[in-house]
Write an enzyme that holds these catalytic residues in place. Structure first.
Site, PDB file in Angstrom:
ATOM      1  N   CYS A 335      21.536  16.061   6.089  1.00  0.00           N
ATOM      2  CA  CYS A 335      20.411  15.088   5.408  1.00  0.00           C
ATOM      3  C   CYS A 335      19.069  15.482   6.949  1.00  0.00           C
ATOM      4  O   CYS A 335      18.005  15.307   6.428  1.00  0.00           O
ATOM      5  CB  CYS A 335      20.420  12.578   5.175  1.00  0.00           C
ATOM      6  SG  CYS A 335      22.059  12.668   6.315  1.00  0.00           S
ATOM      7  N   ARG A 364      32.907  16.434  12.578  1.00  0.00           N
ATOM      8  CA  ARG A 364      32.584  15.383  13.277  1.00  0.00           C
ATOM      9  C   ARG A 364      33.757  14.373  14.214  1.00  0.00           C
ATOM     10  O   ARG A 364      35.009  15.457  13.798  1.00  0.00           O
ATOM     11  CB  ARG A 364      33.202  14.143  11.939  1.00  0.00           C
ATOM     12  CG  ARG A 364      31.066  14.175  11.332  1.00  0.00           C
ATOM     13  CD  ARG A 364      31.341  13.641  10.229  1.00  0.00           C
ATOM     14  NE  ARG A 364      30.134  13.607   8.995  1.00  0.00           N
ATOM     15  CZ  ARG A 364      30.542  12.815   8.035  1.00  0.00           C
ATOM     16  NH1 ARG A 364      30.704  12.124   7.221  1.00  0.00           N
ATOM     17  NH2 ARG A 364      29.386  13.371   7.206  1.00  0.00           N
ATOM     18  N   GLN A 382      30.434  20.124   3.296  1.00  0.00           N
ATOM     19  CA  GLN A 382      30.541  18.986   2.438  1.00  0.00           C
ATOM     20  C   GLN A 382      29.580  20.206   1.196  1.00  0.00           C
ATOM     21  O   GLN A 382      28.149  20.630   0.973  1.00  0.00           O
ATOM     22  CB  GLN A 382      29.528  18.309   3.032  1.00  0.00           C
ATOM     23  CG  GLN A 382      29.896  17.130   3.604  1.00  0.00           C
ATOM     24  CD  GLN A 382      28.924  15.828   3.843  1.00  0.00           C
ATOM     25  OE1 GLN A 382      27.756  16.140   5.044  1.00  0.00           O
ATOM     26  NE2 GLN A 382      28.647  14.383   3.843  1.00  0.00           N
ATOM     27  N   ASP A 384      26.613  18.914  -0.151  1.00  0.00           N
ATOM     28  CA  ASP A 384      25.717  17.611   0.523  1.00  0.00           C
ATOM     29  C   ASP A 384      24.444  18.059  -0.367  1.00  0.00           C
ATOM     30  O   ASP A 384      23.835  19.297  -0.551  1.00  0.00           O
ATOM     31  CB  ASP A 384      26.102  18.247   1.596  1.00  0.00           C
ATOM     32  CG  ASP A 384      25.318  15.949   1.955  1.00  0.00           C
ATOM     33  OD1 ASP A 384      24.387  15.580   1.501  1.00  0.00           O
ATOM     34  OD2 ASP A 384      25.156  16.375   3.311  1.00  0.00           O
ATOM     35  N   HIS A 386      19.851  16.081  -1.472  1.00  0.00           N
ATOM     36  CA  HIS A 386      19.845  15.116  -1.046  1.00  0.00           C
ATOM     37  C   HIS A 386      18.505  14.617  -2.342  1.00  0.00           C
ATOM     38  O   HIS A 386      17.672  16.214  -2.487  1.00  0.00           O
ATOM     39  CB  HIS A 386      19.637  15.232   0.333  1.00  0.00           C
ATOM     40  CG  HIS A 386      20.016  14.908   1.250  1.00  0.00           C
ATOM     41  ND1 HIS A 386      20.595  15.494   1.363  1.00  0.00           N
ATOM     42  CD2 HIS A 386      20.017  13.209   1.588  1.00  0.00           C
ATOM     43  CE1 HIS A 386      21.206  15.100   2.511  1.00  0.00           C
ATOM     44  NE2 HIS A 386      21.810  13.865   2.576  1.00  0.00           N
ATOM     45  N   LYS A 465      26.557   1.982  -0.726  1.00  0.00           N
ATOM     46  CA  LYS A 465      27.085   3.707  -1.637  1.00  0.00           C
ATOM     47  C   LYS A 465      27.656   3.021  -2.953  1.00  0.00           C
ATOM     48  O   LYS A 465      28.476   2.152  -2.921  1.00  0.00           O
ATOM     49  CB  LYS A 465      27.475   4.131  -0.964  1.00  0.00           C
ATOM     50  CG  LYS A 465      28.566   3.795   0.243  1.00  0.00           C
ATOM     51  CD  LYS A 465      29.245   4.243   0.917  1.00  0.00           C
ATOM     52  CE  LYS A 465      30.545   3.397   2.353  1.00  0.00           C
ATOM     53  NZ  LYS A 465      31.115   4.548   1.812  1.00  0.00           N
ATOM     54  N   HIS A 511      21.821  10.206  -1.116  1.00  0.00           N
ATOM     55  CA  HIS A 511      22.604  11.256  -0.638  1.00  0.00           C
ATOM     56  C   HIS A 511      23.869  11.228  -1.488  1.00  0.00           C
ATOM     57  O   HIS A 511      24.310  10.077  -1.331  1.00  0.00           O
ATOM     58  CB  HIS A 511      23.468  10.816   0.786  1.00  0.00           C
ATOM     59  CG  HIS A 511      21.696  10.001   1.642  1.00  0.00           C
ATOM     60  ND1 HIS A 511      22.167  11.073   3.134  1.00  0.00           N
ATOM     61  CD2 HIS A 511      21.316   8.991   2.081  1.00  0.00           C
ATOM     62  CE1 HIS A 511      20.985  10.508   4.022  1.00  0.00           C
ATOM     63  NE2 HIS A 511      20.837   8.907   3.743  1.00  0.00           N
TER      64      HIS A 511
END
Ligand code: ZN
Length: 641
Positions: A335, A364, A382, A384, A386, A465, A511
């Site tokens: 992000c 992580r 990911q 991912d 945004h 979420k 996200h």
């Protein structure tokens, strides 16, 4: 004192009453079938007195709420059996909670290593305890006395646990000669549930910490009906055959070197081929749904992570590195990087929504004990994105994401359900904003007619979420996609856009990741397909088998033709019998085996054997190529032949 029952009726009692008494008053049958009760929303022992006004529901053994109670009792019965077998002076008890579909208990047994072979012996002793049908009695001790009590028994792990309990009194449960520290609740007696099975034994660090002693964890399961137990055991057997941790190395997809990179899978060429296909599909759809692909650094200055809030809320899960006295964080999320891109140039209301997408590699930290193949790792990629948008665009953007998910998951034949998670205790921002964001997600789910449940307090620290749980071919559920609405990070980074009225306004940030982690999704697919990937994903789509050395040249020609058509093909000309090579390629789950010999060489037509064992003869090579290419390009889940 008033007790209100589910049917709305109210019963009055003078002093104390137990749910058991109430059940008996209602009917003898209800009492006999009762596992426990729910008192003001809390699970409660059948024989534990109540002395206050409450709402009360009797829980019957075959009701879903009872599972927690009888599985917990099973873990105590198992601990009692283990203590009997190995001796009270040798067995130190850790914890024994219930888990999804079962229970476990952690033991420290002096000088004994329990193996799977010992499980039947423990089961036998458990059956005895069930037959002996001990009454299970709850009692409380003041904390100090409780510590003394457990010290005397040599139960040092229990002493440690009690020392951390903030309450004045500590509860224990006693069944026959066995007493255990426990919050409960439990069945009224050990004879109440009979259908159980011990499943496995493994090592587990005390409290999941690698610096602590390694205990032995025995897993078991229990059901109220024999039929449910049998079904569950069948499912486990099926899952064992599909275990990606076994199939991964066997099919040469990936391996994990726990010595130097625990929780960080290493992908082999075959595995990478599948990951690339998954990424290709993802890229294609991201383009279709209006995203722009970007790339951001893996490590960035710690100050970025202070600003994002990760420092305060996520530091324990992050990796750090240092160079020339500057601390950098390895990104746990993408992000902040995407925010840097947003801030790179001024944005007008007409530019919104901006959808930035990245295959973002994140790290992580996870404790060693929870790592699990590709499913629970320390680094992953990911898919991912945004989305930066105006507030009035949130519902339509989330709806657009749900459409994307539908299209992506249908490729694999996955159905799904969703969970809407709301504000957790540890959160940023005010409640009104949270409320607004939660409402937006709910509206999108309802508009798209997605079945969902609400998980109170389970949201991320920066916003509510939606999680999507896919159902695989044997009915297991896996959490994959997630969509989070975030009003906080745009505040923290002070990002704005120029609105129609000329004022600077805050955009909303959404996200979302759809595979979630590509590696994890891959792991799920290995189990979903049991390693027999549909042709479009299969690392080797066709293998050419010359019946003998004489036909190797012709086999090579066929192989080259297929290769030119972008079909992933291998030539298996090893000095082994044809039968052996067919079996091996079947084990490798190659969709198509092309067998060439005299007849094929003469006619230029081929014989095909599918991994499902179907034999086809006299097929024109062009026809085969056309068919397999169609199968690949349509990403078909089944073989065309
Ligand atoms: Zn994000």
């Amino acid at each position: 004192m008033q007790v209100r029952l589910p049917d709305g009726s109210i019963r009055n009692y003078d002093e104390v009453v137990t749910p058991g008494q109430i059940a008996k008053e209602i009917s003898e049958g209800l009492w006999r079938n009762a596992a426990g009760a729910i008192v003001n929303g809390q699970l409660w022992d059948l024989e534990r007195p109540i002395s206050f006004d409450c709402e009360l529901k009797i829980v019957k053994v075959d009701e879903p709420e009872a599972a927690e109670i009888y599985r917990h009792t099973m873990s105590h019965i198992m601990a009692q059996a283990v203590t009997r077998i190995y001796g009270e002076d040798k067995v130190r008890l850790g914890i024994g909670p219930t888990i999804e579909n079962g229970f476990y208990y952690d033991f420290d047994i002096e000088g004994v290593k329990i193996t799977e072979d010992d499980l039947s012996k423990i089961e036998e002793e458990m059956k005895k305890i069930i037959k002996e049908d001990y009454k299970i009695e709850r009692f409380e001790l003041p904390k100090e006395e409780a510590i003394e009590f457990m010290k005397k028994k040599g139960q040092r792990y229990k002493v440690e646990l009690i020392e951390e309990i903030p309450d004045k009194n500590v509860s224990f449960y006693k069944q026959g000669e066995f007493v255990d520290l426990c919050r409960g609740p439990h069945l009224p007696s050990t004879g109440k549930v009979k259908h159980f099975k011990l499943l496995s034994v493994s090592g587990a660090y005390w409290r999941g910490n690698e610096k602590n002693p390694m205990l032995q964890r025995i897993y078991g399961t229990a059901f109220s009906k024999k039929e449910d137990l049998d079904n569950y055991l069948r499912l486990l057997e099926e899952a064992r055959k599909r275990d990606h941790r076994k199939l991964g190395p066997q099919l040469e997809l990936f391996f994990i070197n726990t010595d130097v990179a625990a929780g960080m899978p290493i992908f082999l060429p075959y595995g990478m081929t599948i990951l690339k296909e998954l990424m290709n599909l993802s890229r294609l759809l991201h383009e279709k749904y209006g995203y722009k692909e970007v790339g951001t650094p893996l490590i960035m200055n710690e100050k970025l992570w202070r600003q994002s809030g990760h420092w305060d809320h996520y530091k324990n899960n992050m990796y750090f590195t240092e160079k020339e006295e500057v601390t950098y964080a390895v990104k746990p999320m993408n992000c902040p990087g995407h925010i840097l891109i947003y801030k790179n140039k001024p944005v007008s209301y007409k530019d919104l929504p901006i959808r930035l997408f990245e295959f973002g590699r994140v790290h992580r930290y996870e404790r060693g004990g929870v790592l699990h193949g590709l499913l629970r790792v320390r680094t992953f990629t990911q898919d991912d994105a945004h989305i930066f948008c105006r507030e009035d665009q949130v519902v339509s953007e989330v709806t657009n994401v749900v459409k994307f998910i539908n299209e992506l998951y249908s490729v694999f034949g996955f159905t799904y359900r969703a969970t809407l998670s709301t504000m957790p205790e540890d959160h940023m921002g005010d409640e009104a904003t949270w409320e607004k964001a939660t409402e937006a997600l709910k509206n999108a789910l309802e508009e798209m007619k997605v079945p969902y449940v609400v998980a109170e307090g389970e949201g991320a620290f920066y916003g509510p979420k939606i999680d999507f749980h896919v159902r695989d071919v044997i009915g297991r559920e896996w959490q994959c996609a997630t969509i989070q609405v975030d009003f906080q990070m745009p505040e923290r980074f002070e990002i704005t856009y120029k609105d129609a009225d000329g004022n600077e306004k805050r955009p909303v940030m959404i996200h979302r990741a759809l595979y979630g982690s590509i590696e994890r999704f891959f792991g799920i697919l290995i189990e979903h397909y049991a390693g027999a990937f549909p042709t479009w994903l299969a690392p080797v789509q066709a293998v050419i088998l010359p019946v003998s050395e004489k036909y190797v040249n012709f086999a090579r020609e066929v192989s080259q033709v297929l290769s030119k058509e972008n079909i992933r093909v291998e030539l298996d000309d090893r000095n082994e019998t044809l039968g052996y090579r067919i079996r091996e390629n079947q084990m490798k789950k190659v969709p198509y085996m092309i067998i060439v010999g005299e007849k094929e060489k003469e006619t230029g037509r081929i014989s095909v054997r599918t991994r499902e064992g179907k034999d086809l003869h006299d097929i024109a090579l062009e026809d085969f190529i056309r068919t397999i290419k169609e199968e690949i390009s349509s990403r078909s889940n089944t073989l065309k032949y």
